[in-house]
Design a protein around this motif. Structure first.
Motif, PDB file in Angstrom:
ATOM      1  N   LYS A   1       0.971  -1.298  -0.071  1.00  0.00           N
ATOM      2  CA  LYS A   1       0.060   0.005  -0.084  1.00  0.00           C
ATOM      3  C   LYS A   1       0.837   1.172  -0.183  1.00  0.00           C
ATOM      4  O   LYS A   1       2.146   1.218   0.467  1.00  0.00           O
ATOM      5  N   PRO A   2       0.399   2.351  -0.459  1.00  0.00           N
ATOM      6  CA  PRO A   2       1.290   3.533  -0.618  1.00  0.00           C
ATOM      7  C   PRO A   2       1.271   4.178   1.080  1.00  0.00           C
ATOM      8  O   PRO A   2       0.391   3.978   1.959  1.00  0.00           O
ATOM      9  N   LYS A   3       2.330   4.828   0.999  1.00  0.00           N
ATOM     10  CA  LYS A   3       2.470   5.497   2.524  1.00  0.00           C
ATOM     11  C   LYS A   3       1.756   6.368   2.518  1.00  0.00           C
ATOM     12  O   LYS A   3       1.402   7.363   1.704  1.00  0.00           O
ATOM     13  N   GLN A   4       1.202   6.712   3.912  1.00  0.00           N
ATOM     14  CA  GLN A   4       0.707   8.256   4.115  1.00  0.00           C
ATOM     15  C   GLN A   4       1.568   9.034   4.533  1.00  0.00           C
ATOM     16  O   GLN A   4       1.923   9.041   5.968  1.00  0.00           O
ATOM     17  N   ILE A   5       1.744   9.788   3.799  1.00  0.00           N
ATOM     18  CA  ILE A   5       2.757  11.096   3.859  1.00  0.00           C
ATOM     19  C   ILE A   5       1.809  12.439   4.113  1.00  0.00           C
ATOM     20  O   ILE A   5       1.035  12.541   3.134  1.00  0.00           O
ATOM     21  N   PRO A   6       2.139  13.081   5.245  1.00  0.00           N
ATOM     22  CA  PRO A   6       1.455  14.367   5.163  1.00  0.00           C
ATOM     23  C   PRO A   6       1.613  15.307   3.944  1.00  0.00           C
ATOM     24  O   PRO A   6       2.717  15.715   3.675  1.00  0.00           O
ATOM     25  N   GLY A   7       0.601  15.777   3.417  1.00  0.00           N
ATOM     26  CA  GLY A   7       0.610  16.503   2.316  1.00  0.00           C
ATOM     27  C   GLY A   7       0.593  15.796   0.867  1.00  0.00           C
ATOM     28  O   GLY A   7       0.373  16.641  -0.051  1.00  0.00           O
ATOM     29  N   VAL A   8       0.903  14.792   0.971  1.00  0.00           N
ATOM     30  CA  VAL A   8       0.720  13.835  -0.275  1.00  0.00           C
ATOM     31  C   VAL A   8      -0.624  13.487  -0.410  1.00  0.00           C
ATOM     32  O   VAL A   8      -1.120  12.893   0.571  1.00  0.00           O
ATOM     33  N   PRO A   9      -0.984  13.704  -1.778  1.00  0.00           N
ATOM     34  CA  PRO A   9      -2.654  13.271  -1.991  1.00  0.00           C
ATOM     35  C   PRO A   9      -2.721  11.847  -1.996  1.00  0.00           C
ATOM     36  O   PRO A   9      -1.897  10.946  -1.847  1.00  0.00           O
ATOM     37  N   ILE A  10      -4.095  11.434  -1.683  1.00  0.00           N
ATOM     38  CA  ILE A  10      -4.446   9.958  -1.313  1.00  0.00           C
ATOM     39  C   ILE A  10      -4.458   9.433  -2.660  1.00  0.00           C
ATOM     40  O   ILE A  10      -4.874   9.851  -3.736  1.00  0.00           O
TER      41      ILE A  10
ATOM     42  N   GLY B   1       4.888   9.285  -6.161  1.00  0.00           N
ATOM     43  CA  GLY B   1       4.111   9.216  -7.218  1.00  0.00           C
ATOM     44  C   GLY B   1       2.488   8.784  -6.817  1.00  0.00           C
ATOM     45  O   GLY B   1       2.399   7.863  -6.124  1.00  0.00           O
ATOM     46  N   ARG B   2       1.595   9.247  -7.101  1.00  0.00           N
ATOM     47  CA  ARG B   2       0.197   9.057  -6.755  1.00  0.00           C
ATOM     48  C   ARG B   2      -0.601   9.282  -8.162  1.00  0.00           C
ATOM     49  O   ARG B   2      -0.804  10.148  -8.859  1.00  0.00           O
TER      50      ARG B   2
ATOM     51  N   GLY C   1      -4.983   3.993 -10.478  1.00  0.00           N
ATOM     52  CA  GLY C   1      -3.840   3.815 -11.009  1.00  0.00           C
ATOM     53  C   GLY C   1      -2.621   3.604 -10.253  1.00  0.00           C
ATOM     54  O   GLY C   1      -2.986   2.759  -9.321  1.00  0.00           O
ATOM     55  N   GLY C   2      -1.312   3.974 -10.851  1.00  0.00           N
ATOM     56  CA  GLY C   2      -0.143   3.426 -10.085  1.00  0.00           C
ATOM     57  C   GLY C   2       0.185   4.211  -9.075  1.00  0.00           C
ATOM     58  O   GLY C   2      -0.095   5.664  -8.895  1.00  0.00           O
ATOM     59  N   PHE C   3       1.207   3.981  -8.284  1.00  0.00           N
ATOM     60  CA  PHE C   3       1.807   4.701  -7.445  1.00  0.00           C
ATOM     61  C   PHE C   3       3.341   4.266  -7.051  1.00  0.00           C
ATOM     62  O   PHE C   3       3.581   3.153  -7.469  1.00  0.00           O
ATOM     63  N   HIS C   4       4.149   5.130  -6.346  1.00  0.00           N
ATOM     64  CA  HIS C   4       5.304   4.573  -5.752  1.00  0.00           C
ATOM     65  C   HIS C   4       5.780   5.188  -4.897  1.00  0.00           C
ATOM     66  O   HIS C   4       5.531   6.595  -4.741  1.00  0.00           O
ATOM     67  N   ASP C   5       6.701   5.189  -3.957  1.00  0.00           N
ATOM     68  CA  ASP C   5       7.140   5.558  -2.875  1.00  0.00           C
ATOM     69  C   ASP C   5       8.533   5.227  -2.767  1.00  0.00           C
ATOM     70  O   ASP C   5       9.226   4.209  -2.692  1.00  0.00           O
TER      71      ASP C   5
END
Length: 199
Positions: free
Chosen positions: A2-11, A156-157, A15-19
């Motif tokens: 799962k994508p990390k929950q980073i303050p300020g980064v959109p939910i 990336g979100r 599509g794809g995502f990366h951390d």
């Protein structure tokens, strides 16, 4: 994963995502000095390729009028990206707009974030988005100092191929977008994160 929950980064929605992250522990004596160097590198967009390595994309900073810039980035500025591989049919570049900049500071930490979104070419506002991802995607660049640990992250979100373009670009965007979604872009961003922290 799962994508990390980073303050300020959109939910992450579709599509794809990366951390892509890298950290560097420092001593008490050089943490502040190295973070000052990191800030200088982070805001020197025109130099990112030199930190990421020869096989990476080339980044160029432009102001809100589409003129080359060599200064601190501002909201409304643009970044022109020349990726290795097939170019788009316009001028061979992909473009993002800087839509958000922030700084956070507490007694033990300090961080800076820059959020970018795929955009049209700055002097051609009536055309389609000039990027392989759609306008829903964001690239979120962050540097931080937490105690004596420095960190660079690229998040990336909502990364989906941009199909609102000509036929040949649709094919290009599909293959580049799918490659990014399946992790190829993460290698590139990891190189940038590592390179920014090489002192």
């Amino acid at each position: 994963m799962k994508p990390k929950q980073i303050p300020g980064v959109p939910i992450q929605k579709k599509g794809g995502f990366h951390d892509s992250e890298n950290t560097r522990p420092c001593t008490d004596m050089d943490a502040d000095l190295k973070f000052d160097i990191l800030k200088q590198r982070f805001f020197s967009i025109n130099q990112w390729k030199s930190y990421a390595g020869g096989a990476s994309a080339d980044f160029r900073h432009f102001d809100s009028f589409g003129k080359p810039a060599n200064r601190m980035p501002e909201k409304g500025d643009f970044i022109r990206i020349e990726i290795p591989g097939p170019a788009n049919q316009k001028e061979g570049y992909d473009w993002v707009e800087i839509i958000y900049l922030s700084q956070r500071e507490t007694g033990t930490s300090e961080s800076y974030m820059m959020m970018c979104r795929p955009s049209k070419e700055p002097q051609k506002r009536n055309e389609n988005i000039a990027h392989f991802y759609s306008a829903a995607a964001t690239s979120n660049f962050m540097i931080s100092k937490e105690g004596n640990t420095l960190k660079v992250g690229v998040y990336g979100r909502n990364e989906r191929p941009n199909f609102n373009t000509g036929f040949s670009d649709k094919i290009r965007n599909f293959f580049i977008g799918i490659g990014g979604i399946f992790g190829f872009s993460k290698i590139h961003w990891k190189s940038l994160a590592e390179g920014l922290l090489k002192f």
